[in-house]
Design a protein around this motif. Structure first.
Motif, PDB file in Angstrom:
ATOM      1  N   GLY A 129      -7.248  -2.326   2.259  1.00 19.57           N
ATOM      2  CA  GLY A 129      -7.938  -2.830   1.069  1.00 19.57           C
ATOM      3  C   GLY A 129      -7.413  -2.217  -0.217  1.00 19.57           C
ATOM      4  N   HIS A 130      -6.147  -1.847  -0.226  1.00 17.04           N
ATOM      5  CA  HIS A 130      -5.543  -1.188  -1.384  1.00 17.04           C
ATOM      6  C   HIS A 130      -5.560  -2.081  -2.617  1.00 17.04           C
TER       7      HIS A 130
ATOM      8  N   GLY B 237      -3.618   6.937  -0.224  1.00 15.01           N
ATOM      9  CA  GLY B 237      -4.334   6.602   1.007  1.00 15.01           C
ATOM     10  C   GLY B 237      -3.460   5.858   1.997  1.00 15.01           C
ATOM     11  N   VAL B 238      -2.706   4.892   1.511  1.00 17.46           N
ATOM     12  CA  VAL B 238      -1.801   4.131   2.376  1.00 17.46           C
ATOM     13  C   VAL B 238      -0.739   5.066   2.950  1.00 17.46           C
TER      14      VAL B 238
ATOM     15  N   ALA C   2       3.176  -4.141   3.800  1.00 21.64           N
ATOM     16  CA  ALA C   2       2.283  -5.174   3.258  1.00 21.64           C
ATOM     17  C   ALA C   2       1.033  -5.324   4.135  1.00 21.64           C
ATOM     18  N   ASP C   3       1.207  -5.233   5.450  1.00 22.84           N
ATOM     19  CA  ASP C   3       0.055  -5.304   6.362  1.00 22.84           C
ATOM     20  C   ASP C   3      -0.841  -4.080   6.211  1.00 22.84           C
TER      21      ASP C   3
ATOM     22  N   PHE D  64     -10.580   2.850  -1.187  1.00 18.72           N
ATOM     23  CA  PHE D  64     -11.734   3.699  -0.909  1.00 18.72           C
ATOM     24  C   PHE D  64     -11.458   4.491   0.369  1.00 18.72           C
ATOM     25  N   THR D  65     -11.964   5.700   0.427  1.00 19.56           N
ATOM     26  CA  THR D  65     -11.746   6.536   1.601  1.00 19.56           C
ATOM     27  C   THR D  65     -12.342   5.894   2.846  1.00 19.56           C
ATOM     28  N   ILE D  66     -13.517   5.291   2.727  1.00 17.97           N
ATOM     29  CA  ILE D  66     -14.139   4.624   3.880  1.00 17.97           C
ATOM     30  C   ILE D  66     -13.245   3.477   4.363  1.00 17.97           C
TER      31      ILE D  66
END
Length: 175
Positions: free
Chosen positions: A42-43, A17-18, A35-36, A50-52
Protein backbone atom coordinates in the motif's frame (compact mmCIF):
# COMPACT_ATOMS: atom_id res chain seq x y z
CA UNK A 1 27.85 -9.59 0.11
CA UNK A 2 26.32 -7.45 -2.58
CA UNK A 3 22.62 -6.74 -2.28
CA UNK A 4 22.02 -5.72 -5.90
CA UNK A 5 19.15 -3.45 -4.90
CA UNK A 6 16.73 -3.14 -7.83
CA UNK A 7 16.70 0.28 -9.48
CA UNK A 8 12.90 0.74 -9.02
CA UNK A 9 13.41 0.32 -5.27
CA UNK A 10 16.30 2.79 -5.21
CA UNK A 11 14.24 5.33 -7.14
CA UNK A 12 11.15 4.93 -4.96
CA UNK A 13 10.38 7.94 -2.78
CA UNK A 14 9.73 7.16 0.90
CA UNK A 15 10.91 3.58 0.30
CA UNK A 16 11.93 2.54 3.84
CA UNK A 17 9.03 0.13 4.52
CA UNK A 18 9.18 -1.51 1.10
CA UNK A 19 12.96 -1.80 1.48
CA UNK A 20 12.59 -3.52 4.87
CA UNK A 21 10.26 -6.16 3.38
CA UNK A 22 12.54 -6.61 0.37
CA UNK A 23 15.50 -7.25 2.71
CA UNK A 24 13.57 -9.98 4.52
CA UNK A 25 12.57 -11.64 1.24
CA UNK A 26 16.19 -11.40 0.08
CA UNK A 27 17.19 -13.58 3.07
CA UNK A 28 15.14 -16.37 1.51
CA UNK A 29 16.53 -15.70 -1.97
CA UNK A 30 13.00 -14.98 -3.07
CA UNK A 31 12.31 -12.65 -5.97
CA UNK A 32 9.29 -10.40 -6.05
CA UNK A 33 8.70 -7.66 -8.56
CA UNK A 34 9.13 -4.29 -6.85
CA UNK A 35 5.88 -3.03 -8.42
CA UNK A 36 4.05 -5.96 -6.78
CA UNK A 37 5.73 -5.26 -3.46
CA UNK A 38 4.74 -1.59 -3.69
CA UNK A 39 1.13 -2.54 -4.36
CA UNK A 40 1.07 -5.24 -1.67
CA UNK A 41 2.37 -2.81 0.98
CA UNK A 42 0.00 0.00 0.00
CA UNK A 43 2.95 2.32 -0.59
CA UNK A 44 2.23 5.97 -1.37
CA UNK A 45 4.88 8.14 -3.10
CA UNK A 46 4.46 10.97 -0.59
CA UNK A 47 3.72 9.25 2.70
CA UNK A 48 5.34 5.85 2.19
CA UNK A 49 3.33 3.11 3.88
CA UNK A 50 1.67 2.49 7.21
CA UNK A 51 3.50 0.09 9.50
CA UNK A 52 0.38 -2.07 9.87
CA UNK A 53 0.31 -2.33 6.05
CA UNK A 54 3.80 -3.85 6.15
CA UNK A 55 2.56 -6.44 8.64
CA UNK A 56 -0.39 -7.26 6.37
CA UNK A 57 1.92 -7.57 3.35
CA UNK A 58 4.28 -9.89 5.22
CA UNK A 59 1.35 -12.03 6.37
CA UNK A 60 0.12 -12.29 2.77
CA UNK A 61 3.65 -13.32 1.76
CA UNK A 62 3.44 -16.25 4.16
CA UNK A 63 5.20 -14.99 7.27
CA UNK A 64 3.97 -15.31 10.82
CA UNK A 65 3.78 -11.73 12.07
CA UNK A 66 2.74 -9.87 15.19
CA UNK A 67 2.12 -6.14 15.36
CA UNK A 68 2.72 -3.99 18.42
CA UNK A 69 1.65 -0.39 18.83
CA UNK A 70 1.16 2.39 21.33
CA UNK A 71 -2.29 4.00 21.25
CA UNK A 72 -2.48 6.17 18.14
CA UNK A 73 -4.67 9.27 18.52
CA UNK A 74 -4.42 10.07 14.79
CA UNK A 75 -5.35 6.91 12.87
CA UNK A 76 -5.81 7.77 9.20
CA UNK A 77 -8.98 6.54 7.46
CA UNK A 78 -6.93 4.40 5.06
CA UNK A 79 -5.01 2.99 8.02
CA UNK A 80 -8.29 2.03 9.73
CA UNK A 81 -9.16 -0.14 6.74
CA UNK A 82 -5.75 -1.83 6.94
CA UNK A 83 -6.37 -2.62 10.61
CA UNK A 84 -9.65 -4.28 9.57
CA UNK A 85 -7.73 -6.40 7.08
CA UNK A 86 -5.11 -7.25 9.73
CA UNK A 87 -7.89 -8.48 12.00
CA UNK A 88 -9.37 -10.55 9.16
CA UNK A 89 -5.92 -12.11 8.59
CA UNK A 90 -5.70 -12.82 12.33
CA UNK A 91 -2.55 -10.78 12.87
CA UNK A 92 -2.03 -10.48 16.62
CA UNK A 93 -1.97 -6.83 17.71
CA UNK A 94 -0.51 -5.99 21.10
CA UNK A 95 0.73 -3.08 23.20
CA UNK A 96 3.96 -1.31 22.26
CA UNK A 97 7.10 -3.28 23.02
CA UNK A 98 9.83 -1.98 25.29
CA UNK A 99 13.41 -1.77 24.10
CA UNK A 100 14.22 -4.90 26.13
CA UNK A 101 11.33 -6.80 24.53
CA UNK A 102 12.49 -5.77 21.07
CA UNK A 103 16.00 -6.93 21.93
CA UNK A 104 14.70 -10.26 23.25
CA UNK A 105 12.67 -10.95 20.09
CA UNK A 106 15.71 -10.11 17.96
CA UNK A 107 17.90 -12.44 20.03
CA UNK A 108 15.33 -15.20 19.46
CA UNK A 109 16.14 -14.95 15.74
CA UNK A 110 13.09 -13.00 14.65
CA UNK A 111 13.15 -10.18 12.13
CA UNK A 112 12.10 -6.88 13.68
CA UNK A 113 10.86 -3.78 11.85
CA UNK A 114 10.61 -0.67 14.02
CA UNK A 115 8.99 2.70 13.34
CA UNK A 116 10.89 5.70 14.67
CA UNK A 117 11.84 9.26 13.80
CA UNK A 118 15.23 9.67 12.13
CA UNK A 119 17.59 12.30 13.48
CA UNK A 120 16.61 14.32 10.40
CA UNK A 121 12.97 14.34 11.57
CA UNK A 122 11.49 11.84 9.13
CA UNK A 123 9.37 8.88 10.18
CA UNK A 124 11.17 5.70 9.19
CA UNK A 125 10.52 1.96 9.24
CA UNK A 126 13.73 -0.02 9.52
CA UNK A 127 14.70 -3.65 9.79
CA UNK A 128 16.98 -4.08 12.80
CA UNK A 129 20.52 -5.17 11.96
CA UNK A 130 21.75 -5.49 15.54
CA UNK A 131 20.65 -4.55 19.04
CA UNK A 132 22.09 -4.91 22.52
CA UNK A 133 21.39 -3.27 25.86
CA UNK A 134 23.28 -0.10 24.80
CA UNK A 135 22.69 0.48 21.09
CA UNK A 136 20.77 -0.44 17.97
CA UNK A 137 21.57 -0.36 14.26
CA UNK A 138 19.47 -0.79 11.15
CA UNK A 139 19.86 -2.54 7.82
CA UNK A 140 19.10 0.58 5.79
CA UNK A 141 22.06 2.61 7.04
CA UNK A 142 24.06 0.62 9.64
CA UNK A 143 24.67 3.76 11.71
CA UNK A 144 24.63 2.94 15.39
CA UNK A 145 22.09 4.74 17.55
CA UNK A 146 22.42 4.55 21.30
CA UNK A 147 19.45 3.24 23.26
CA UNK A 148 18.51 6.61 24.81
CA UNK A 149 18.46 8.36 21.43
CA UNK A 150 16.41 5.55 19.87
CA UNK A 151 13.91 5.69 22.73
CA UNK A 152 13.59 9.47 22.27
CA UNK A 153 13.12 9.06 18.50
CA UNK A 154 10.36 6.48 19.08
CA UNK A 155 8.46 9.08 21.11
CA UNK A 156 8.88 12.05 18.76
CA UNK A 157 5.85 14.09 17.70
CA UNK A 158 3.81 12.26 15.08
CA UNK A 159 5.53 8.93 15.74
CA UNK A 160 3.59 6.04 17.18
CA UNK A 161 5.72 3.35 18.82
CA UNK A 162 5.13 0.50 16.38
CA UNK A 163 7.00 -2.75 15.89
CA UNK A 164 6.49 -5.76 13.64
CA UNK A 165 7.90 -9.07 14.83
CA UNK A 166 8.38 -11.47 11.93
CA UNK A 167 9.02 -15.16 12.30
CA UNK A 168 10.17 -17.62 9.67
CA UNK A 169 7.72 -18.15 6.82
CA UNK A 170 5.11 -20.77 7.42
CA UNK A 171 5.45 -24.06 5.54
CA UNK A 172 3.15 -23.08 2.69
CA UNK A 173 5.27 -20.06 1.78
CA UNK A 174 3.42 -18.83 -1.34
CA UNK A 175 6.24 -17.09 -3.19
Amino acid sequence: MSLNIPEPLLQLEANCGVFAIWLILKQYQTHIDIADLIKLSGHDQIDGTFTIALAVALKKLGFKVSFYTAPDPNVDEKEKQIFVEAKRLQIPIGAALTYAEIQQAFEEGKFIIVFYDTLEGTGNQSLIYSIDEHEISFCDHFDVMNKAVFERQRQADGICQQVIVIEQPVEHYPI
